[in-house]
Design a protein around this motif. Structure first.
Motif, PDB file in Angstrom:
ATOM      1  N   GLY A 197       0.774  -1.228   0.000  1.00 45.11           N
ATOM      2  CA  GLY A 197       0.000   0.000   0.000  1.00 45.11           C
ATOM      3  C   GLY A 197       0.806   1.279   0.000  1.00 45.11           C
ATOM      4  O   GLY A 197       2.050   1.282  -0.047  1.00 45.11           O
ATOM      5  N   LEU A 198       0.087   2.373   0.072  1.00 43.78           N
ATOM      6  CA  LEU A 198       0.688   3.703  -0.039  1.00 43.78           C
ATOM      7  C   LEU A 198       1.649   4.015   1.102  1.00 43.78           C
ATOM      8  O   LEU A 198       2.691   4.631   0.892  1.00 43.78           O
ATOM      9  CB  LEU A 198      -0.438   4.742  -0.093  1.00 43.78           C
ATOM     10  N   THR A 199       1.305   3.581   2.321  1.00 46.63           N
ATOM     11  CA  THR A 199       2.112   3.928   3.495  1.00 46.63           C
ATOM     12  C   THR A 199       3.559   3.506   3.336  1.00 46.63           C
ATOM     13  O   THR A 199       4.493   4.298   3.561  1.00 46.63           O
ATOM     14  CB  THR A 199       1.536   3.269   4.756  1.00 46.63           C
ATOM     15  N   TRP A 200       3.782   2.269   2.905  1.00 47.20           N
ATOM     16  CA  TRP A 200       5.154   1.767   2.843  1.00 47.20           C
ATOM     17  C   TRP A 200       5.875   2.218   1.588  1.00 47.20           C
ATOM     18  O   TRP A 200       7.115   2.249   1.551  1.00 47.20           O
ATOM     19  CB  TRP A 200       5.158   0.252   3.008  1.00 47.20           C
ATOM     20  N   MET A 201       5.125   2.621   0.592  1.00 45.22           N
ATOM     21  CA  MET A 201       5.760   3.260  -0.554  1.00 45.22           C
ATOM     22  C   MET A 201       6.301   4.632  -0.139  1.00 45.22           C
ATOM     23  O   MET A 201       7.426   5.014  -0.518  1.00 45.22           O
ATOM     24  CB  MET A 201       4.736   3.407  -1.680  1.00 45.22           C
ATOM     25  N   VAL A 202       5.533   5.349   0.653  1.00 47.37           N
ATOM     26  CA  VAL A 202       5.973   6.655   1.150  1.00 47.37           C
ATOM     27  C   VAL A 202       7.184   6.490   2.055  1.00 47.37           C
ATOM     28  O   VAL A 202       8.125   7.293   2.015  1.00 47.37           O
ATOM     29  CB  VAL A 202       4.821   7.372   1.883  1.00 47.37           C
ATOM     30  N   TRP A 203       7.164   5.438   2.878  1.00 48.24           N
ATOM     31  CA  TRP A 203       8.324   5.164   3.748  1.00 48.24           C
ATOM     32  C   TRP A 203       9.600   5.027   2.920  1.00 48.24           C
ATOM     33  O   TRP A 203      10.628   5.645   3.241  1.00 48.24           O
ATOM     34  CB  TRP A 203       8.069   3.892   4.553  1.00 48.24           C
ATOM     35  N   LEU A 204       9.549   4.225   1.864  1.00 53.10           N
ATOM     36  CA  LEU A 204      10.731   4.016   1.025  1.00 53.10           C
ATOM     37  C   LEU A 204      11.198   5.323   0.401  1.00 53.10           C
ATOM     38  O   LEU A 204      12.405   5.638   0.400  1.00 53.10           O
ATOM     39  CB  LEU A 204      10.420   2.993  -0.064  1.00 53.10           C
ATOM     40  N   LEU A 205      10.265   6.095  -0.131  1.00 55.56           N
ATOM     41  CA  LEU A 205      10.617   7.376  -0.745  1.00 55.56           C
ATOM     42  C   LEU A 205      11.273   8.308   0.259  1.00 55.56           C
ATOM     43  O   LEU A 205      12.275   8.968  -0.041  1.00 55.56           O
ATOM     44  CB  LEU A 205       9.369   8.032  -1.337  1.00 55.56           C
ATOM     45  N   LEU A 206      10.718   8.358   1.477  1.00 53.83           N
ATOM     46  CA  LEU A 206      11.269   9.251   2.502  1.00 53.83           C
ATOM     47  C   LEU A 206      12.662   8.816   2.933  1.00 53.83           C
ATOM     48  O   LEU A 206      13.536   9.662   3.151  1.00 53.83           O
ATOM     49  CB  LEU A 206      10.335   9.298   3.715  1.00 53.83           C
ATOM     50  N   VAL A 207      12.891   7.520   3.066  1.00 54.89           N
ATOM     51  CA  VAL A 207      14.219   7.041   3.448  1.00 54.89           C
ATOM     52  C   VAL A 207      15.247   7.484   2.415  1.00 54.89           C
ATOM     53  O   VAL A 207      16.326   7.989   2.761  1.00 54.89           O
ATOM     54  CB  VAL A 207      14.230   5.507   3.596  1.00 54.89           C
ATOM     55  N   VAL A 208      14.933   7.327   1.142  1.00 54.19           N
ATOM     56  CA  VAL A 208      15.868   7.694   0.083  1.00 54.19           C
ATOM     57  C   VAL A 208      16.086   9.206   0.046  1.00 54.19           C
ATOM     58  O   VAL A 208      17.227   9.680  -0.043  1.00 54.19           O
ATOM     59  CB  VAL A 208      15.375   7.189  -1.285  1.00 54.19           C
ATOM     60  N   VAL A 209      15.011   9.968   0.132  1.00 55.93           N
ATOM     61  CA  VAL A 209      15.116  11.429   0.065  1.00 55.93           C
ATOM     62  C   VAL A 209      15.867  11.980   1.280  1.00 55.93           C
ATOM     63  O   VAL A 209      16.763  12.830   1.137  1.00 55.93           O
ATOM     64  CB  VAL A 209      13.712  12.064  -0.033  1.00 55.93           C
ATOM     65  N   VAL A 210      15.538  11.507   2.469  1.00 59.33           N
ATOM     66  CA  VAL A 210      16.200  11.990   3.687  1.00 59.33           C
ATOM     67  C   VAL A 210      17.677  11.589   3.688  1.00 59.33           C
ATOM     68  O   VAL A 210      18.535  12.368   4.117  1.00 59.33           O
ATOM     69  CB  VAL A 210      15.476  11.452   4.936  1.00 59.33           C
ATOM     70  N   THR A 211      17.979  10.397   3.205  1.00 58.61           N
ATOM     71  CA  THR A 211      19.383   9.981   3.082  1.00 58.61           C
ATOM     72  C   THR A 211      20.157  10.963   2.214  1.00 58.61           C
ATOM     73  O   THR A 211      21.274  11.382   2.556  1.00 58.61           O
ATOM     74  CB  THR A 211      19.473   8.572   2.468  1.00 58.61           C
ATOM     75  N   ASP A 212      19.561  11.334   1.098  1.00 59.04           N
ATOM     76  CA  ASP A 212      20.215  12.252   0.166  1.00 59.04           C
ATOM     77  C   ASP A 212      20.381  13.641   0.768  1.00 59.04           C
ATOM     78  O   ASP A 212      21.461  14.244   0.705  1.00 59.04           O
ATOM     79  CB  ASP A 212      19.399  12.321  -1.124  1.00 59.04           C
ATOM     80  N   ILE A 213      19.319  14.152   1.380  1.00 57.79           N
ATOM     81  CA  ILE A 213      19.357  15.505   1.944  1.00 57.79           C
ATOM     82  C   ILE A 213      20.316  15.576   3.130  1.00 57.79           C
ATOM     83  O   ILE A 213      21.137  16.499   3.236  1.00 57.79           O
ATOM     84  CB  ILE A 213      17.947  15.959   2.355  1.00 57.79           C
ATOM     85  N   ALA A 214      20.211  14.617   4.053  1.00 56.06           N
ATOM     86  CA  ALA A 214      21.093  14.612   5.223  1.00 56.06           C
ATOM     87  C   ALA A 214      22.551  14.486   4.800  1.00 56.06           C
ATOM     88  O   ALA A 214      23.434  15.158   5.346  1.00 56.06           O
ATOM     89  CB  ALA A 214      20.710  13.473   6.162  1.00 56.06           C
ATOM     90  N   GLY A 215      22.797  13.639   3.806  1.00 54.79           N
ATOM     91  CA  GLY A 215      24.162  13.467   3.325  1.00 54.79           C
ATOM     92  C   GLY A 215      24.707  14.738   2.694  1.00 54.79           C
ATOM     93  O   GLY A 215      25.876  15.089   2.877  1.00 54.79           O
ATOM     94  N   TYR A 216      23.842  15.432   1.944  1.00 56.95           N
ATOM     95  CA  TYR A 216      24.258  16.659   1.263  1.00 56.95           C
ATOM     96  C   TYR A 216      24.694  17.723   2.281  1.00 56.95           C
ATOM     97  O   TYR A 216      25.788  18.291   2.177  1.00 56.95           O
ATOM     98  CB  TYR A 216      23.107  17.184   0.410  1.00 56.95           C
ATOM     99  N   PHE A 217      23.842  17.981   3.265  1.00 58.08           N
ATOM    100  CA  PHE A 217      24.141  19.065   4.211  1.00 58.08           C
ATOM    101  C   PHE A 217      25.263  18.687   5.175  1.00 58.08           C
ATOM    102  O   PHE A 217      26.127  19.518   5.480  1.00 58.08           O
ATOM    103  CB  PHE A 217      22.880  19.457   4.977  1.00 58.08           C
ATOM    104  N   ALA A 218      25.271  17.450   5.654  1.00 55.39           N
ATOM    105  CA  ALA A 218      26.339  17.045   6.569  1.00 55.39           C
ATOM    106  C   ALA A 218      27.688  17.051   5.860  1.00 55.39           C
ATOM    107  O   ALA A 218      28.701  17.459   6.434  1.00 55.39           O
ATOM    108  CB  ALA A 218      26.044  15.657   7.132  1.00 55.39           C
ATOM    109  N   GLY A 219      27.688  16.616   4.609  1.00 58.05           N
ATOM    110  CA  GLY A 219      28.933  16.596   3.855  1.00 58.05           C
ATOM    111  C   GLY A 219      29.529  17.980   3.683  1.00 58.05           C
ATOM    112  O   GLY A 219      30.758  18.150   3.702  1.00 58.05           O
ATOM    113  N   ARG A 220      28.672  18.972   3.516  1.00 54.93           N
ATOM    114  CA  ARG A 220      29.158  20.340   3.309  1.00 54.93           C
ATOM    115  C   ARG A 220      29.418  21.084   4.610  1.00 54.93           C
ATOM    116  O   ARG A 220      30.311  21.927   4.674  1.00 54.93           O
ATOM    117  CB  ARG A 220      28.162  21.107   2.427  1.00 54.93           C
ATOM    118  N   LEU A 221      28.671  20.770   5.652  1.00 57.61           N
ATOM    119  CA  LEU A 221      28.870  21.456   6.926  1.00 57.61           C
ATOM    120  C   LEU A 221      29.990  20.832   7.748  1.00 57.61           C
ATOM    121  O   LEU A 221      30.719  21.532   8.452  1.00 57.61           O
ATOM    122  CB  LEU A 221      27.565  21.429   7.731  1.00 57.61           C
ATOM    123  N   ILE A 222      30.124  19.513   7.679  1.00 62.16           N
ATOM    124  CA  ILE A 222      31.120  18.811   8.486  1.00 62.16           C
ATOM    125  C   ILE A 222      32.351  18.475   7.663  1.00 62.16           C
ATOM    126  O   ILE A 222      33.486  18.650   8.102  1.00 62.16           O
ATOM    127  CB  ILE A 222      30.515  17.519   9.091  1.00 62.16           C
TER     128      ILE A 222
END
Length: 262
Positions: free
Chosen positions: A127-152
């Motif tokens: 269903g939709l819930t776990w599809m959203v979970w997968l999308l969020l994991v990938v997006v948050v991984t990318d965003i967190a990696g981007y900012f941490a990589g540049r700040l740290i």
């Protein structure tokens, strides 16, 4: 001079909004609409891959892309035991046709087809819930990696292939995925095992990103294509999703998913 740095901002924003809108609508509708969208994306990714590896043969990209899209649509409608050999067929058909990197083509095309199949079955079965979970994991991984990589900053993960990726950004991606898991644990009946699965999905998305970078470096190109104004190609934008979706196909056979919610 300063204005020139922002010349591509408008097409980038327009392309991003269009991608998010089309993707969100497909995920929301599910069923044949989502299957069709994934089949198109799979076909275009195979087209990009063949174009990078087989620039001398103008007909191969279109033929293999069409076969990949058709296979994706058919595979999700038949029993998994028969879907698996069908999903590997595009790899076999193109293995001996590449100008360079036949094995790279075969392996990565198999990844693309299996990842597309994984996305379709995840949406259909859970269903939709776990599809959203997968999308969020990938997006948050990318965003967190981007900012941490540049700040740290700090040591590079694999500078020869992906010079901008750091270990600080990589670990931040894992932490971000754990936070996504914690939210879904509180909102669903999933158990704490979701944290481990989410971190593994985050790792898989990072591996998918690096693998696509390695193929581009070997092919001597900056982007997989120019399909998306300001963003390059679909492989450039969804390489992390490929790794994550492929991992879900494997993990679903090893652990109960979602953990604790059966």
């Amino acid at each position: 001079m300063t204005a020139g740095k922002w010349d591509d901002l408008a097409p980038r924003l327009f392309s991003a909004v269009a991608m998010v809108g089309i993707g969100a609508l497909g995920v929301w509708l599910g069923g044949l609409w989502f299957h069709g969208l994934i089949a198109i994306v799979v076909g275009l990714m195979v087209w990009e891959l063949v174009t990078m590896l087989d620039s001398a043969r103008s007909k191969s990209p279109l033929i293999l892309a069409g076969v990949a899209a058709l296979v994706s649509l058919v595979a999700v409608e038949i029993p998994p035991a028969f879907a698996l050999p069908l999903l590997l067929m595009p790899s076999m058909l193109g293995l001996g046709r590449m100008e360079k990197g036949g094995v790279t083509y075969a392996v990565f095309t198999a990844f693309i087809l299996l990842a597309g199949y994984g996305l379709m079955t995840l949406r259909d079965d859970f269903g939709l819930t776990w599809m959203v979970w997968l999308l969020l994991v990938v997006v948050v991984t990318d965003i967190a990696g981007y900012f941490a990589g540049r700040l740290i900053g700090g040591p590079k993960l694999w500078p020869r292939v992906s010079p901008k990726k750091t270990w600080s950004g990589t670990v931040a991606g894992w932490a971000g995925s754990a936070l996504v898991a914690a939210f879904f644990i509180s909102a669903t009946r999933a158990g704490v095992g979701l944290i481990g699965i989410s971190i593994a999905v985050s790792m898989a998305s990072q591996i998918g990103d690096i693998a696509e970078s390695a193929i581009k470096r070997r092919a001597g190109v900056k982007d997989s294509s120019r399909l998306i104004p300001g963003h390059g190609g679909l492989l450039d934008r969804f390489d992390g999703m490929l790794g994550a979706a492929l991992f879900i196909v494997i993990a679903g056979q090893l652990v109960g998913f979602p953990p604790g919610a059966q």
